[in-house]
Write a protein that holds these residues in place. Structure first.
Motif, PDB file in Angstrom:
ATOM      1  N   THR A   1      -5.842  -1.585 -10.812  1.00 44.45           N
ATOM      2  CA  THR A   1      -5.930  -0.240 -11.374  1.00 44.45           C
ATOM      3  C   THR A   1      -6.891   0.620 -10.556  1.00 44.45           C
ATOM      4  O   THR A   1      -6.623   1.799 -10.279  1.00 44.45           O
ATOM      5  N   GLN A   2      -8.032   0.050 -10.169  1.00 47.13           N
ATOM      6  CA  GLN A   2      -8.997   0.782  -9.359  1.00 47.13           C
ATOM      7  C   GLN A   2      -8.416   1.162  -8.002  1.00 47.13           C
ATOM      8  O   GLN A   2      -8.628   2.279  -7.508  1.00 47.13           O
ATOM      9  N   LEU A   3      -7.675   0.233  -7.389  1.00 49.20           N
ATOM     10  CA  LEU A   3      -7.081   0.509  -6.074  1.00 49.20           C
ATOM     11  C   LEU A   3      -6.067   1.648  -6.154  1.00 49.20           C
ATOM     12  O   LEU A   3      -6.022   2.516  -5.272  1.00 49.20           O
ATOM     13  N   VAL A   4      -5.246   1.634  -7.197  1.00 47.78           N
ATOM     14  CA  VAL A   4      -4.269   2.715  -7.366  1.00 47.78           C
ATOM     15  C   VAL A   4      -4.994   4.047  -7.507  1.00 47.78           C
ATOM     16  O   VAL A   4      -4.599   5.055  -6.898  1.00 47.78           O
ATOM     17  N   ARG A   5      -6.058   4.064  -8.278  1.00 49.53           N
ATOM     18  CA  ARG A   5      -6.830   5.293  -8.467  1.00 49.53           C
ATOM     19  C   ARG A   5      -7.428   5.787  -7.141  1.00 49.53           C
ATOM     20  O   ARG A   5      -7.408   6.979  -6.839  1.00 49.53           O
ATOM     21  N   ILE A   6      -7.939   4.866  -6.326  1.00 53.75           N
ATOM     22  CA  ILE A   6      -8.508   5.238  -5.029  1.00 53.75           C
ATOM     23  C   ILE A   6      -7.434   5.802  -4.108  1.00 53.75           C
ATOM     24  O   ILE A   6      -7.640   6.819  -3.424  1.00 53.75           O
ATOM     25  N   LEU A   7      -6.273   5.149  -4.080  1.00 53.98           N
ATOM     26  CA  LEU A   7      -5.187   5.606  -3.216  1.00 53.98           C
ATOM     27  C   LEU A   7      -4.695   6.991  -3.608  1.00 53.98           C
ATOM     28  O   LEU A   7      -4.398   7.829  -2.744  1.00 53.98           O
ATOM     29  N   LEU A   8      -4.621   7.247  -4.894  1.00 56.37           N
ATOM     30  CA  LEU A   8      -4.189   8.561  -5.360  1.00 56.37           C
ATOM     31  C   LEU A   8      -5.247   9.624  -5.049  1.00 56.37           C
ATOM     32  O   LEU A   8      -4.923  10.710  -4.554  1.00 56.37           O
ATOM     33  N   ALA A   9      -6.510   9.309  -5.319  1.00 54.61           N
ATOM     34  CA  ALA A   9      -7.579  10.287  -5.108  1.00 54.61           C
ATOM     35  C   ALA A   9      -7.756  10.630  -3.637  1.00 54.61           C
ATOM     36  O   ALA A   9      -8.107  11.764  -3.289  1.00 54.61           O
TER      37      ALA A   9
END
Length: 217
Positions: free
Chosen positions: A200-208
């Motif tokens: 979940t954290q990785l997805v958030r980083i990739l989107l941001a």
């Protein structure tokens, strides 16, 4: 009904591999311009800081990755194995600037030995010493407690005899200065996000960061 002769459930092994892959992606995304990433070289993940394509002044951070559901103490076989491995790295690379980080989802457990001063948790004391938050008599007692614990430790099954012999010699001969130096270069990074949380954290980083348009991408 067929009954297998042993447990062949590979779930925990697969989960460990997935966790290592996710942490590799996390480290890759966080690399600075003067850092390089090497996989399965020294440990699971190596981060080389001050890297210029061959600069001997670079510092290597060796990261060992463990997804654990049990608590972790200094007397756990995994902890003894990790410290022994780092001492072996230092022994064979005496001219290199090496640090070690043990990354795990496990929470910190309580040692049986009452000489560990922070709620009985040796790893918490180790981290306090590493971050220079312990001084004077408390520091001396903590370093002495580490020596006492590891001088009588048993060899884990996954540690070769020659590596354990070096471990034993270190703890037999080390004075407070040598122990403090080891502690200062070895980090216990416990209670890290598990597989689902990290994804979940990785997805958030990739989107941001704009590397992905949306979650499906």
């Amino acid at each position: 009904m067929y009954t297998p002769p042993r447990d062949r459930d590979a779930w925990f092994t697969i989960r460990g591999f997935v966790y290592q892959v996710e942490l590799t992606i996390d480290r890759w995304l966080a690399l600075a311009s003067d850092e390089a990433l090497e996989l399965e070289r020294g440990e699971d993940i190596d981060i080389i800081s001050g890297w210029t394509g061959g600069d001997e002044s670079a510092e290597r951070l060796l990261e060992q990755i463990k997804h654990r559901s049990r608590t972790l103490t200094l007397n756990a076989s995994e902890a003894r194995s990790a410290i022994a491995n780092f001492l072996a790295h230092v022994q064979h690379n005496s001219a290199e600037r090496l640090r070690f980080r043990y990354v795990t989802t496990a929470s910190v457990g309580v040692e049986r030995d009452p000489r560990f001063l922070i709620d009985g948790a040796g790893i918490r004391l180790w981290e306090e010493v590493r971050q220079a938050r312990v001084e004077g008599g408390a520091l001396a007692r903590g370093l002495a407690a580490f020596r006492a614990l590891f001088r009588r430790a048993n060899r884990p099954d996954d540690v070769p005899t020659e590596v354990w012999d070096h471990f034993t010699r270190f703890w037999r001969d080390a004075d407070g200065k040598a122990v403090a130096s080891l502690v200062g270069r070895f980090e216990w990074s416990s209670e890290q996000p598990d597989v689902g949380e990290l994804r979940t954290q990785l997805v958030r980083i990739l989107l941001a960061s704009g590397r992905a348009r949306d979650e499906a991408h």
